[in-house]
Motif scaffolding. Sequence first.
Motif, PDB file in Angstrom:
ATOM      1  N   TRP A 274       0.407   4.203   1.047  1.00  0.00           N
ATOM      2  CA  TRP A 274       0.385   5.006   2.268  1.00  0.00           C
ATOM      3  C   TRP A 274       1.249   4.394   3.371  1.00  0.00           C
ATOM      4  O   TRP A 274       1.661   5.096   4.303  1.00  0.00           O
ATOM      5  CB  TRP A 274      -1.047   5.160   2.773  1.00  0.00           C
ATOM      6  CG  TRP A 274      -1.938   5.916   1.858  1.00  0.00           C
ATOM      7  CD1 TRP A 274      -2.814   5.398   0.951  1.00  0.00           C
ATOM      8  CD2 TRP A 274      -2.034   7.343   1.732  1.00  0.00           C
ATOM      9  NE1 TRP A 274      -3.453   6.408   0.270  1.00  0.00           N
ATOM     10  CE2 TRP A 274      -2.996   7.613   0.740  1.00  0.00           C
ATOM     11  CE3 TRP A 274      -1.404   8.418   2.363  1.00  0.00           C
ATOM     12  CZ2 TRP A 274      -3.348   8.907   0.369  1.00  0.00           C
ATOM     13  CZ3 TRP A 274      -1.758   9.709   1.997  1.00  0.00           C
ATOM     14  CH2 TRP A 274      -2.707   9.946   1.008  1.00  0.00           C
TER      15      TRP A 274
ATOM     16  N   ARG B  70      -9.023  12.152   3.646  1.00  0.00           N
ATOM     17  CA  ARG B  70      -9.851  12.425   2.463  1.00  0.00           C
ATOM     18  C   ARG B  70      -9.816  11.254   1.496  1.00  0.00           C
ATOM     19  O   ARG B  70     -10.812  10.947   0.832  1.00  0.00           O
ATOM     20  CB  ARG B  70      -9.369  13.696   1.754  1.00  0.00           C
ATOM     21  CG  ARG B  70      -9.773  14.987   2.432  1.00  0.00           C
ATOM     22  CD  ARG B  70      -9.600  16.168   1.490  1.00  0.00           C
ATOM     23  NE  ARG B  70      -8.217  16.319   1.032  1.00  0.00           N
ATOM     24  CZ  ARG B  70      -7.304  17.064   1.655  1.00  0.00           C
ATOM     25  NH1 ARG B  70      -7.637  17.728   2.749  1.00  0.00           N
ATOM     26  NH2 ARG B  70      -6.090  17.159   1.178  1.00  0.00           N
ATOM     27  N   ALA B  71      -8.669  10.572   1.439  1.00  0.00           N
ATOM     28  CA  ALA B  71      -8.527   9.430   0.531  1.00  0.00           C
ATOM     29  C   ALA B  71      -9.233   8.190   1.059  1.00  0.00           C
ATOM     30  O   ALA B  71      -9.441   7.229   0.309  1.00  0.00           O
ATOM     31  CB  ALA B  71      -7.053   9.127   0.302  1.00  0.00           C
ATOM     32  N   HIS B  72      -9.624   8.208   2.336  1.00  0.00           N
ATOM     33  CA  HIS B  72     -10.292   7.066   2.959  1.00  0.00           C
ATOM     34  C   HIS B  72     -11.547   7.546   3.689  1.00  0.00           C
ATOM     35  O   HIS B  72     -11.577   7.605   4.918  1.00  0.00           O
ATOM     36  CB  HIS B  72      -9.345   6.342   3.935  1.00  0.00           C
ATOM     37  CG  HIS B  72      -8.114   5.814   3.296  1.00  0.00           C
ATOM     38  ND1 HIS B  72      -6.963   6.564   3.121  1.00  0.00           N
ATOM     39  CD2 HIS B  72      -7.822   4.578   2.784  1.00  0.00           C
ATOM     40  CE1 HIS B  72      -6.048   5.835   2.530  1.00  0.00           C
ATOM     41  NE2 HIS B  72      -6.532   4.626   2.311  1.00  0.00           N
TER      42      HIS B  72
ATOM     43  N   ASP C 112       0.841  -1.202   0.000  1.00  0.00           N
ATOM     44  CA  ASP C 112       0.000   0.000   0.000  1.00  0.00           C
ATOM     45  C   ASP C 112       0.877   1.254   0.000  1.00  0.00           C
ATOM     46  O   ASP C 112       1.833   1.361   0.766  1.00  0.00           O
ATOM     47  CB  ASP C 112      -0.898   0.009   1.236  1.00  0.00           C
ATOM     48  CG  ASP C 112      -1.853   1.182   1.243  1.00  0.00           C
ATOM     49  OD1 ASP C 112      -2.900   1.103   0.579  1.00  0.00           O
ATOM     50  OD2 ASP C 112      -1.537   2.198   1.912  1.00  0.00           O
TER      51      ASP C 112
ATOM     52  N   GLU D  17      -4.921  14.624   4.097  1.00  0.00           N
ATOM     53  CA  GLU D  17      -4.947  14.003   2.770  1.00  0.00           C
ATOM     54  C   GLU D  17      -5.287  12.517   2.888  1.00  0.00           C
ATOM     55  O   GLU D  17      -6.075  11.980   2.102  1.00  0.00           O
ATOM     56  CB  GLU D  17      -3.597  14.175   2.081  1.00  0.00           C
ATOM     57  CG  GLU D  17      -3.566  13.604   0.659  1.00  0.00           C
ATOM     58  CD  GLU D  17      -2.201  13.726   0.009  1.00  0.00           C
ATOM     59  OE1 GLU D  17      -2.054  13.236  -1.131  1.00  0.00           O
ATOM     60  OE2 GLU D  17      -1.285  14.288   0.639  1.00  0.00           O
ATOM     61  N   PHE D  18      -4.715  11.863   3.880  1.00  0.00           N
ATOM     62  CA  PHE D  18      -4.990  10.446   4.103  1.00  0.00           C
ATOM     63  C   PHE D  18      -6.464  10.231   4.440  1.00  0.00           C
ATOM     64  O   PHE D  18      -7.106   9.321   3.926  1.00  0.00           O
ATOM     65  CB  PHE D  18      -4.108   9.923   5.236  1.00  0.00           C
ATOM     66  CG  PHE D  18      -4.364   8.479   5.591  1.00  0.00           C
ATOM     67  CD1 PHE D  18      -3.857   7.451   4.805  1.00  0.00           C
ATOM     68  CD2 PHE D  18      -5.123   8.147   6.706  1.00  0.00           C
ATOM     69  CE1 PHE D  18      -4.084   6.114   5.118  1.00  0.00           C
ATOM     70  CE2 PHE D  18      -5.356   6.817   7.038  1.00  0.00           C
ATOM     71  CZ  PHE D  18      -4.837   5.800   6.249  1.00  0.00           C
TER      72      PHE D  18
END
Length: 382
Positions: A356, A373-375, A354, A370-371
Amino acid sequence: MQVAERPLLKIEAETEGGKITFRAKGPLSMVAGPVMKKVNETFAAEKPVRSGTDEIVFSTWIPPAPSPAFDRMISAQVAALTRRRVPDQVSIGVIRACPNDCLHCSAPSRTGEVLSSGVVKRVIGEALDLGSYMISFDGGEPMTRRDLPDLVAAVDYRAICASFTSGYALTEELARSLKKAGLYAVRVSIDSPHPEEHDRFRGRKGAFSDAISGIKNALAAGLMVDLFMVTSPMNIDDLEEAYSLAAELSVHELSLYEIVAVGRWSTHADEVLTGSDIDRVSRFHQDKNRLPEGPRVTAFPRLLSPDMFGCFAGRRWLHVDASGDVLPCAYMPIPFGNVRDTSLADIWKGMGRDRWLRGKPQGCMMKDEEFRRAHPSILEIG
């Protein structure tokens, strides 16, 4: 004292003035040198739970030295240096049921299928085969699971075993059974050293009394006891009182974790620790560990900061929840597979791919906008 021995590496420990220094010997000593330097720099300002001529117990989070589990911990540190991923610590949510109704619960759903004893034991075996040196049981409330001593006994000599608990149902008899089965430590969670506030946060009158009773029963049985407090804006002013309570009860350690905006707290992203709060917790950690007496303090906001070891989620930690889903940690609700139909080794390997979770670990990723928002599933309350 020799505390670890591998075919090509031996680790010796020296104690002076209550402080511990480690030294590597053998063909791999040059490789292990940077690890030992980092460990010694970290331990220089720390104090062990206890140390003697035959054994050192540094923390409830670290295997006693010497022991096979401590050997594996050293191997895991060397592996991290060479970028070989080892799930040092694996936690397993063995049950969803819980008598409490905590405001900050990261796994608020109290219904659903419970992992069978067979699945839990298989996961334990697979975690040990991957190199884990500590297996922890989580919930819900693990003490309500009747076969808990049997599950503890499934953790062999290669690792230490611990369990989180609110203290509920941790009777004298159960504490003795867990000790006999091989439990190393219990982590009794507390949200406030003030009974009324703790009960309010737990959503149940009598929760504080259960915590105190559980601690006393565990100590009487000879278990290591860690008073575990999730630090938040609501209790950060109670650090001194929490330490006084830990000292009064004669527990071995006071561990401070950082509240994470997940589960029931997922909509409280603005009610987490600030940078100045983390500095305050870090100073508290350092100041208390300079004291010759009293319990050891372990403040994870300090240890998992970018300046220290960075975030361990998915890099050195794994969590299996009560449905079997495998998460990078208990506070990161992003499943990478389910142990009911996939081996832990395959899930761990996939997690390592992954984007991240690759590269140098930084601070808690759950604080990365950002993390999050991505999840978007992070914001879903289970």
